[in-house]
Design a protein around this motif. Structure first.
Motif, short mmCIF file in Angstrom:
data_model
loop_
_atom_site.label_atom_id
_atom_site.label_comp_id
_atom_site.label_asym_id
_atom_site.label_seq_id
_atom_site.Cartn_x
_atom_site.Cartn_y
_atom_site.Cartn_z
N ILE A 99 -14.32 -42.30 75.21
CA ILE A 99 -13.60 -43.43 74.62
C ILE A 99 -13.01 -42.97 73.28
O ILE A 99 -13.76 -42.68 72.34
N VAL A 100 -11.69 -42.90 73.20
CA VAL A 100 -11.01 -42.45 71.98
C VAL A 100 -10.57 -43.68 71.20
O VAL A 100 -9.80 -44.51 71.71
N LEU A 101 -11.07 -43.81 69.98
CA LEU A 101 -10.79 -44.96 69.12
C LEU A 101 -10.02 -44.51 67.89
O LEU A 101 -10.32 -43.47 67.31
N ARG A 102 -9.06 -45.33 67.49
CA ARG A 102 -8.28 -45.05 66.28
C ARG A 102 -8.48 -46.20 65.29
O ARG A 102 -8.36 -47.37 65.64
N GLN A 152 -16.51 -40.70 90.69
CA GLN A 152 -15.56 -41.43 89.86
C GLN A 152 -14.84 -42.48 90.69
O GLN A 152 -14.35 -42.20 91.80
N GLY A 153 -14.77 -43.70 90.14
CA GLY A 153 -14.07 -44.77 90.82
C GLY A 153 -12.58 -44.77 90.51
O GLY A 153 -11.80 -44.00 91.07
N ALA A 154 -12.18 -45.63 89.57
CA ALA A 154 -10.77 -45.70 89.19
C ALA A 154 -10.40 -44.50 88.32
O ALA A 154 -11.25 -43.88 87.67
N THR A 155 -9.12 -44.18 88.30
CA THR A 155 -8.63 -43.07 87.49
C THR A 155 -8.64 -43.46 86.01
O THR A 155 -8.74 -44.64 85.65
N ALA A 156 -8.52 -42.44 85.15
CA ALA A 156 -8.53 -42.69 83.71
C ALA A 156 -7.35 -43.53 83.28
O ALA A 156 -7.47 -44.40 82.40
N GLU A 157 -6.19 -43.32 83.89
CA GLU A 157 -5.00 -44.10 83.54
C GLU A 157 -5.18 -45.57 83.89
O GLU A 157 -4.81 -46.47 83.13
N LYS A 158 -5.78 -45.82 85.06
CA LYS A 158 -6.00 -47.21 85.47
C LYS A 158 -7.04 -47.89 84.59
O LYS A 158 -6.88 -49.06 84.20
N VAL A 159 -8.10 -47.16 84.25
CA VAL A 159 -9.13 -47.73 83.37
C VAL A 159 -8.55 -48.06 82.00
O VAL A 159 -8.83 -49.12 81.42
N GLU A 167 -8.83 -49.71 67.37
CA GLU A 167 -8.00 -49.91 68.55
C GLU A 167 -8.27 -48.80 69.56
O GLU A 167 -8.58 -47.66 69.18
N LEU A 168 -8.17 -49.16 70.83
CA LEU A 168 -8.42 -48.22 71.91
C LEU A 168 -7.20 -47.31 72.08
O LEU A 168 -6.13 -47.77 72.44
N ALA A 169 -7.39 -46.02 71.83
CA ALA A 169 -6.28 -45.07 71.88
C ALA A 169 -6.16 -44.39 73.24
O ALA A 169 -5.06 -44.25 73.77
N ASP A 170 -7.30 -43.99 73.82
CA ASP A 170 -7.23 -43.27 75.09
C ASP A 170 -8.61 -43.26 75.74
O ASP A 170 -9.63 -43.51 75.08
N ILE A 171 -8.62 -43.00 77.06
CA ILE A 171 -9.86 -42.88 77.83
C ILE A 171 -9.72 -41.67 78.75
O ILE A 171 -8.72 -41.54 79.47
N ASN A 172 -10.72 -40.81 78.73
CA ASN A 172 -10.76 -39.64 79.61
C ASN A 172 -12.06 -39.68 80.41
O ASN A 172 -13.08 -40.20 79.95
N ILE A 173 -12.00 -39.13 81.62
CA ILE A 173 -13.16 -39.12 82.52
C ILE A 173 -13.41 -37.70 82.99
O ILE A 173 -12.47 -36.95 83.29
#
Length: 479
Positions: A234-237, A187-194, A209-215
């Motif tokens: 990729i969490v989409l709303r 894993q490169g960048a963290t989920a928060e940074k992505v 709309e992009l709601a959240d991203i988890n890795i």
């Protein structure tokens, strides 16, 4: 000290024997000299994985940025998106002196280097996108590969809570052919940074709309070996405003109009025709807006249940109106109201729906005649034959003396006139007063209409509150 120097000499000799050099020298601080060295020591070995031994895996660092959400297709269960994919790895044994070669990093053609075969497991189609033929190569042997990709990936969509749904689509990155013993995904960048970078650069402002991203790290185990993978969730709303304005609000308006149609008197024919017009208009509305509704998947969407309940309520309201109108318009075809029905409806249900019982009329029609004392004078309505007999007796008693002085045709005309007046009086009494059975049937129809109206309101509120609660619960559970 002598032991340390001996160890260093052994390591250097080992590296030379393996064909790797710690550094190469540029003949001059010019790009041509640097690329000559790269072509001699690096580009010629582009077919080999850049490791000391084949038993050693190479670490591939991956990071992505979601640059755009092009669309989500519920029918084909696919997600179309634009990604910025960054791959980083190190070429072992490669380095040069920054001052001697006058460069810390250079861009080299991608075809001149060994590049890992990283693919998306859910990939269905890779749309045409701008190709980047170069990668960055640092003086430490670090490779930086950044390229944009437009992909169509499979995504298991749940449309049960449409249009307030939240979708979770996964993108799994890993080598297509190399096992985990050859390539290790990191894993490169963290989920928060992505997530932050994606929200800053995202260019689409459509339905999603992009709601959240988890890795998460993952691996695929097979009989021959296992594959190292990195999965992005990729969490989409969905933005529901379009569907609320075009679907839910008009449906609520039509249900409200149908609810207020109970204000019209049930015996009015306009009430049933009004409800039939509402049903026809609502059916046409659903046919027009059918393209906005999602294709039914494993579960029926709640919005389809909402529309079905709304249409069923309108149909039930029309049937109730027809039933009440039938009672109000045809009471004379029924016999007298059964005692148990009269007690149940007029005594108990009338109080429940706040309708005070009507006082029964004590008006009676009496034929006054001093010379004829018949018991029918106490009945509520006198039959036509009784009145005719009374008139005959009265007119014959009073006309006997006058027959001496008056001609016979005058007496006959007076008798006919008396019979006609009596018949008119009886019909007028029946029209104005009505019978007892008719009044009771009309009161029963009014009470039942009010009762069904109350049940209609309760069922509407319970159904809609239940659907809204399920929407809210599923959305909170998905997040």
């Amino acid at each position: 000290m002598a032991g340390v120097k001996t160890a260093e000499l052994i390591v250097i000799c080992f590296m030379l024997l393996q064909g790797f050099v710690a550094a190469f020298n540029c003949t001059s601080p010019t790009p041509a000299a640097l690329f000559d060295e790269l072509a001699k020591h690096l580009f010629s070995n582009k077919l080999l994985r850049p490791v000391e031994t084949f038993a050693k895996p190479i670490n591939i660092s991956i990071s992505i940025t979601v640059a755009g959400i092009l669309g989500v297709d519920e029918k084909t269960q696919t997600l179309s998106s634009v990604l910025w994919q960054v791959l980083e790895w190190d070429i072992e044994g490669l380095n040069w002196d920054e001052k001697e070669c006058a460069a810390k990093r250079v861009s080299v053609p991608r075809d001149n280097l060994w590049v890992p075969d990283i693919q998306i497991k859910q990939l269905l189609d890779e749309a045409s996108s701008t190709k980047t033929p170069y990668v960055y190569l640092y003086n430490t042997g670090h490779v930086y590969d950044d390229k944009p990709i437009t992909v169509v990936t499979s995504c298991q969509l749940g449309i049960y809570t449409f249009p307030f749904d939240i979708q979770n689509c996964s993108l799994t990155f890993g080598s297509y052919i190399h096992f985990a013993t050859d390539i290790q995904m990191i894993q490169g960048a963290t989920a928060e940074k992505v997530l932050k970078e994606s929200r800053d650069v995202i260019v689409t402002n459509g339905e999603w709309e992009l709601a959240d991203i988890n890795i998460a790290d993952s691996s695929l185990h097979l009989d021959d070996g296992s594959y190292s993978e990195i999965t992005y969730y990729i969490v989409l709303r969905r933005r529901p405003i379009v569907y609320v304005v075009n679907l839910l609000v008009p449906s609520c308006f039509l249900i409200t109009v149908d609810l207020f149609s109970f204000v019209l008197p049930p015996q009015s024919v306009d009430r049933s025709s009004f409800k039939m017009t509402l049903i026809l208009g609502y059916t046409v509305f659903l046919l027009i807006m059918n393209d906005l509704l999602p294709v039914t998947g494993e579960k029926t969407p709640l919005i389809n249940v909402f529309f079905s309940i709304s249409l069923a309520l309108m149909v039930a309201s029309l049937l109730e109106t027809l039933f009440i109108t039938n009672i109000q318009y045809k009471p004379r075809e029924y016999s007298a109201v059964p005692h148990w029905l009269s007690v149940l409806v007029l005594r108990y249900l009338a109080v429940l729906v706040c309708i005070p019982p009507k006082e029964r009329s004590n008006r009676v029609t009496v034929s006054l005649n001093p010379s004829h004392k018949a018991p029918s004078a106490n009945t509520s309505a006198t039959s036509l034959s009784d009145h005719q007999s009374i008139s005959d007796v009265t007119l014959s008693g009073k006309a006997a003396p006058a027959s001496l002085d008056s001609p016979e045709p005058v007496v006959e005309q007076l008798r006919m006139l008396g019979r006609e007046l009596t018949a008119i009086r009886v019909q007028m009494d029946k029209y104005c007063q009505g019978t007892k059975a008719t009044q009771e049937w009309e009161m029963i129809g009014t009470v039942i209409d009010r009762l069904l109206f109350g049940l209609y309101i309760i069922f509407i509120f319970v159904s809609f509150i239940t659907i809204i609660s399920i929407w809210i619960w599923h959305n909170s559970f998905a997040t």
